[in-house]
Design a protein around this motif. Structure first.
Motif, PDB file in Angstrom:
ATOM      1  N   LEU A  92      -3.132  -6.850   1.116  1.00 33.70           N
ATOM      2  CA  LEU A  92      -4.513  -6.347   1.080  1.00 33.70           C
ATOM      3  C   LEU A  92      -5.204  -6.970  -0.131  1.00 33.70           C
ATOM      4  N   VAL A  93      -6.285  -7.695   0.125  1.00 31.52           N
ATOM      5  CA  VAL A  93      -7.024  -8.384  -0.946  1.00 31.52           C
ATOM      6  C   VAL A  93      -8.335  -7.638  -1.171  1.00 31.52           C
ATOM      7  N   LEU A  94      -8.685  -7.420  -2.434  1.00 32.86           N
ATOM      8  CA  LEU A  94      -9.982  -6.812  -2.767  1.00 32.86           C
ATOM      9  C   LEU A  94     -10.617  -7.620  -3.890  1.00 32.86           C
ATOM     10  N   PRO A  95     -11.957  -7.603  -3.986  1.00 33.69           N
ATOM     11  CA  PRO A  95     -12.563  -8.146  -5.203  1.00 33.69           C
ATOM     12  C   PRO A  95     -12.308  -7.156  -6.336  1.00 33.69           C
ATOM     13  N   THR A  96     -12.408  -7.591  -7.587  1.00 34.06           N
ATOM     14  CA  THR A  96     -12.300  -6.614  -8.690  1.00 34.06           C
ATOM     15  C   THR A  96     -13.711  -6.175  -9.072  1.00 34.06           C
ATOM     16  N   ARG A 147       7.851  -7.124  -4.234  1.00 36.76           N
ATOM     17  CA  ARG A 147       8.720  -7.726  -3.210  1.00 36.76           C
ATOM     18  C   ARG A 147       9.099  -6.766  -2.085  1.00 36.76           C
ATOM     19  N   GLU A 148       9.304  -5.494  -2.441  1.00 34.54           N
ATOM     20  CA  GLU A 148       9.884  -4.578  -1.470  1.00 34.54           C
ATOM     21  C   GLU A 148       8.850  -3.859  -0.606  1.00 34.54           C
ATOM     22  N   LYS A 149       7.797  -3.386  -1.271  1.00 35.32           N
ATOM     23  CA  LYS A 149       6.875  -2.473  -0.586  1.00 35.32           C
ATOM     24  C   LYS A 149       5.698  -3.236   0.009  1.00 35.32           C
ATOM     25  N   ARG A 150       5.110  -2.661   1.036  1.00 33.52           N
ATOM     26  CA  ARG A 150       3.947  -3.244   1.682  1.00 33.52           C
ATOM     27  C   ARG A 150       2.875  -2.194   1.870  1.00 33.52           C
ATOM     28  N   PRO A 151       1.600  -2.543   1.839  1.00 30.19           N
ATOM     29  CA  PRO A 151       1.094  -3.891   1.597  1.00 30.19           C
ATOM     30  C   PRO A 151       1.157  -4.272   0.129  1.00 30.19           C
ATOM     31  N   GLN A 152       1.179  -5.576  -0.123  1.00 28.91           N
ATOM     32  CA  GLN A 152       1.011  -6.055  -1.491  1.00 28.91           C
ATOM     33  C   GLN A 152      -0.496  -6.013  -1.729  1.00 28.91           C
ATOM     34  N   ILE A 153      -0.913  -5.317  -2.783  1.00 30.86           N
ATOM     35  CA  ILE A 153      -2.355  -5.182  -3.019  1.00 30.86           C
ATOM     36  C   ILE A 153      -2.739  -6.037  -4.230  1.00 30.86           C
ATOM     37  N   ILE A 154      -3.727  -6.903  -4.030  1.00 28.00           N
ATOM     38  CA  ILE A 154      -4.220  -7.675  -5.177  1.00 28.00           C
ATOM     39  C   ILE A 154      -5.747  -7.538  -5.237  1.00 28.00           C
ATOM     40  N   THR A 155      -6.259  -7.376  -6.462  1.00 29.89           N
ATOM     41  CA  THR A 155      -7.716  -7.450  -6.637  1.00 29.89           C
ATOM     42  C   THR A 155      -7.992  -8.720  -7.436  1.00 29.89           C
ATOM     43  N   LEU A 156      -9.034  -9.433  -7.057  1.00 32.75           N
ATOM     44  CA  LEU A 156      -9.294 -10.768  -7.613  1.00 32.75           C
ATOM     45  C   LEU A 156     -10.391 -10.725  -8.668  1.00 32.75           C
TER      46      LEU A 156
END
Ligand code: FAD
Length: 345
Positions: A92-96, A147-156
């Motif tokens: 899951l990608v989000l803006p910061t 590595r283990e859990k999903r979703p991997q969440i990143i804010t950019l």
């Protein structure tokens, strides 16, 4: 990873922040890498236009929650909805933004997964995203992976990734989702604009002023201004007028150090740094700013930094690509004049 790359579209009243399209661009890159599709999550009221725009920017399908209850962003219902819609997501990608900082954290807790905020670059390692983010006021970069859990969440981080060009010829599917939420306990009662025209996070060029901008000894305040603080404010106004002329010539947004904000020279929305805005413009011009670590935390990732400071030992010069050691009251007007000539203004 079919259908597993999700992106959240942050917006205010149906107007997406440019950073949301940068996030769609990153989601597109990830989806292309994993031969997957991009699913955008759009929540709000009367947001069909935004859903369609998400497709123009690179989404393949859009999960749209369109409901009067979602007209105003509040963390609890939005986190609940995003959590419901992204349980199947791999990434899951989000803006910061100020909203997504809390939203992403709450979703990570709901889905019992990990998140990497304020990411400035990433690599792909197997099916994991190895995200790089600044820590300790930007002094260190750290690599984070979930590595283990999903979703991997990143804010950019805003402007750390390119904004894709919209393509009105792209097609995709907009899926209306049912809005099912628990009791919403908060209500937005209104908005007050703090100051029009300040959009530091999105600015390609920023010209900032610091305490040094108020220190022109050659300027004599009018006789009627006798109070010392008022004299300082008068000097600061004259100094900031020069900085503003440079900013206007460059088509830049105005930034400031905390010292300038605390002294009342310029309002808080202009503050850059650890307790102000974090910016990443193509060009950052620092006038009369020493380069304290807390200021650098907010502008360290600018692509080109120009420093103007009369103290050649000032820490800002360590970070600057171009430095002018001298009096800003001579250099800034000369710089503005030279630019106006070059630009034919
Ligand atoms: C918890 C915490 C959070 C903070 N958050 C922030 C933040 O978000 N943003 C931020 O900016 N600061 C922040 N600070 C404050 C920070 O530590 C500095 O005090 C501040 O950045 C200094 O601002 P300045 O560079 O304008 O002023 P100064 O450090 O006083 O520097 C002024 C500079 O102007 C130069 N100068 C003076 N006259 C001239 C002239 N005529 N021509 C050219 N140069 C001249 C001087 O050589 C000097 O280098 C924070 C501090 C703390 C403790």
């Amino acid at each position: 990873m079919a259908n597993k790359i999700f992106v959240y579209i942050d917006h205010f009243n149906g107007q997406a922040l440019p950073a949301s399209w940068e996030a769609v661009g990153v989601a597109r890159t990830l989806a292309d890498h994993f031969s997957s599709v991009v699913t955008a999550v759009v929540l709000g009221y009367e947001v069909e236009g935004l859903a369609n725009l998400s497709i123009e920017y690179g989404a393949d399908r859009v999960l749209m929650g369109d409901d009067p209850e979602l007209k105003d962003y509040r963390p609890e219902p939005f986190a609940e909805m995003v959590s419901q819609l992204t349980t199947e997501a791999e990434i899951l990608v989000l803006p910061t933004t100020s909203r997504t900082r809390e939203l992403a954290g709450m979703v990570a807790v709901d889905l019992e997964t990990g998140m990497a905020p304020d990411v400035i670059t990433f690599e792909i390692d197997g099916d994991a995203v190895l995200a790089t983010r600044p820590i300790y006021a930007g002094k260190l970069l750290t690599k984070v992976v979930c590595r283990e859990k999903r979703p991997q969440i990143i804010t950019l981080r805003t402007r750390a990734f390119p904004k894709p060009e919209p393509d009105s010829g792209r097609s995709g599917e907009v899926i209306r989702v049912e809005v099912v939420m628990g009791e919403v306990v908060t209500e937005v009662t209104g908005y007050t604009e703090s100051e029009a025209g300040v959009s530091l996070a999105d600015a390609a060029i920023i010209v900032s002023g610091g305490r040094g901008v108020s220190s022109n000894p050659k300027l004599t305040p009018p006789d009627e201004i006798t109070d010392e603080k008022e004299q300082e404010m008068w000097r600061a106004q004259q100094g900031f007028a020069l900085v503003r002329q440079l900013a206007e010539t460059l088509g830049a947004a105005m930034g400031a150090s905390r010292a300038a904000v605390d002294a009342g020279y310029i309002p808080y929305p202009h503050q850059v740094g650890q307790t102000g805005k974090v910016v990443s413009p193509d060009l950052y011009v620092a006038c009369g700013i020493s380069g304290a670590i807390q200021h650098l935390a907010g502008m360290r990732t600018s692509k080109v930094i120009v420093a103007i400071n009369k103290d050649s030992e000032a820490p800002i010069f360590k970070l600057a690509r171009f430095g002018v050691a001298g009096d800003l009251f001579d250099i800034v007007p000369a710089f503005t004049r030279a630019l106006k000539e070059r630009l034919g203004k």
